[in-house]
Design an enzyme around this catalytic site. Sequence first.
Site, short mmCIF file in Angstrom:
data_model
loop_
_atom_site.label_atom_id
_atom_site.label_comp_id
_atom_site.label_asym_id
_atom_site.label_seq_id
_atom_site.Cartn_x
_atom_site.Cartn_y
_atom_site.Cartn_z
N LYS A 173 89.05 47.27 81.88
CA LYS A 173 89.18 48.67 82.33
C LYS A 173 88.48 49.51 81.27
O LYS A 173 89.10 50.16 80.43
CB LYS A 173 90.65 49.05 82.50
CG LYS A 173 90.85 50.35 83.27
CD LYS A 173 92.29 50.54 83.69
CE LYS A 173 92.60 51.96 84.11
NZ LYS A 173 91.82 52.47 85.23
N1 PMP Z 1 90.14 50.02 90.61
C1 PMP Z 1 89.78 50.99 89.76
C2 PMP Z 1 88.35 51.26 89.52
C3 PMP Z 1 90.78 51.75 89.11
O1 PMP Z 1 90.44 52.73 88.26
C4 PMP Z 1 92.14 51.49 89.38
C5 PMP Z 1 93.19 52.30 88.70
N2 PMP Z 1 93.51 51.78 87.43
C6 PMP Z 1 92.46 50.46 90.27
C7 PMP Z 1 91.43 49.73 90.87
C8 PMP Z 1 93.88 50.13 90.59
O2 PMP Z 1 94.49 49.53 89.48
P1 PMP Z 1 96.05 49.71 89.18
O3 PMP Z 1 96.75 49.37 90.44
O4 PMP Z 1 96.30 48.73 88.09
O5 PMP Z 1 96.26 51.12 88.80
#
Ligand code: PMP
Length: 304
Positions: free
Chosen positions: A159
């Site tokens: 991330k």
């Molecule tokens: N894809 C992207 C590009 C994101 O930024 C997020 C948010 N963090 C997600 C998917 C979903 O991830 P999560 O459920 O862990 O928030």
Amino acid sequence: MALMPFDDRDGWIWLNGEMTPWREAQTHVLSHALHYASAVFEGERVYGGEIFKLTEHTERLIESGRILDFEVPYSVAEIDEACRAVVERNGIDDGYVRPIAWRGSEMMGVSAQKTKINVAIAAWEWPAYFSPEARMRGLKMRLSDWRRPAPNTAPTKSKAAGLYMICTLSKHKAEAEGYHDALMLDWRGYVAEATGANIFFLMADGKLHTPTPDCFLDGITRRTVIDLAKRRGYEVVERHIAPEEMADAREAFLTGTAVEVTPIASIGDYSFEPGTACRTLMDDYDREVRRASKEAALISGSAA
Ligand code: PMP
């Protein structure tokens, strides 16, 4: 409504181990992360004063750093504790937590071997924006011109701040044209994800289909929703989905920490009915975050 800038607020930010007055939590303009995107972050949601799936987020933060070739200088337990402390110190009941780790100012070039790894954690009040009824109307989306990169083109499992450059571009274009968000395909042309959320479809076979997360984030909400759907008796199929297959989808929805479970009304020319599967999983997700919050409060209460 006037914008309340994020650098000019009351409150406390945890910065490299110290609870710091909000406005003093600064970094220098010559920081490696600012120039070369050497930063990884998390987005967490607070429900009833407790952070949902905190440890999973913290583990992902540390893993995201490793993928960018750096070691976050705190343990999972230390970061978890710091996140809880920030929520408590700022008196957040329903809100958002943003931990970030980044390379500092010791070196200013592509090579950054000796940079210090900084960590900050901020939190702010963020009540649910829409009632379930309003969210049920569904999002209007367009197909992005940008594609999620291949795993040998970018560190796609991290991330990492740099991966959001094309998300911002996609979202800006969508908003400028009157859409809520954009769907990004991957480098092969398969359906990938939205600009900050994963995607699911209820197909004509009555099963939930969601793209295999082999070049984008395997969201924590995505995994939670897969479990909830299975408990409801849905079969969940993870596979490569071609965009034309959206013609066969009856329902579609996004999942993510910020969007939770949000139905999609249309993506370009494809339209969907925000129906029973969406409503069931929105409600189940809502119940699950509240249940987890009460359980966490009981555990921390009994430990105190
Ligand atoms: N894809 C992207 C590009 C994101 O930024 C997020 C948010 N963090 C997600 C998917 C979903 O991830 P999560 O459920 O862990 O928030």
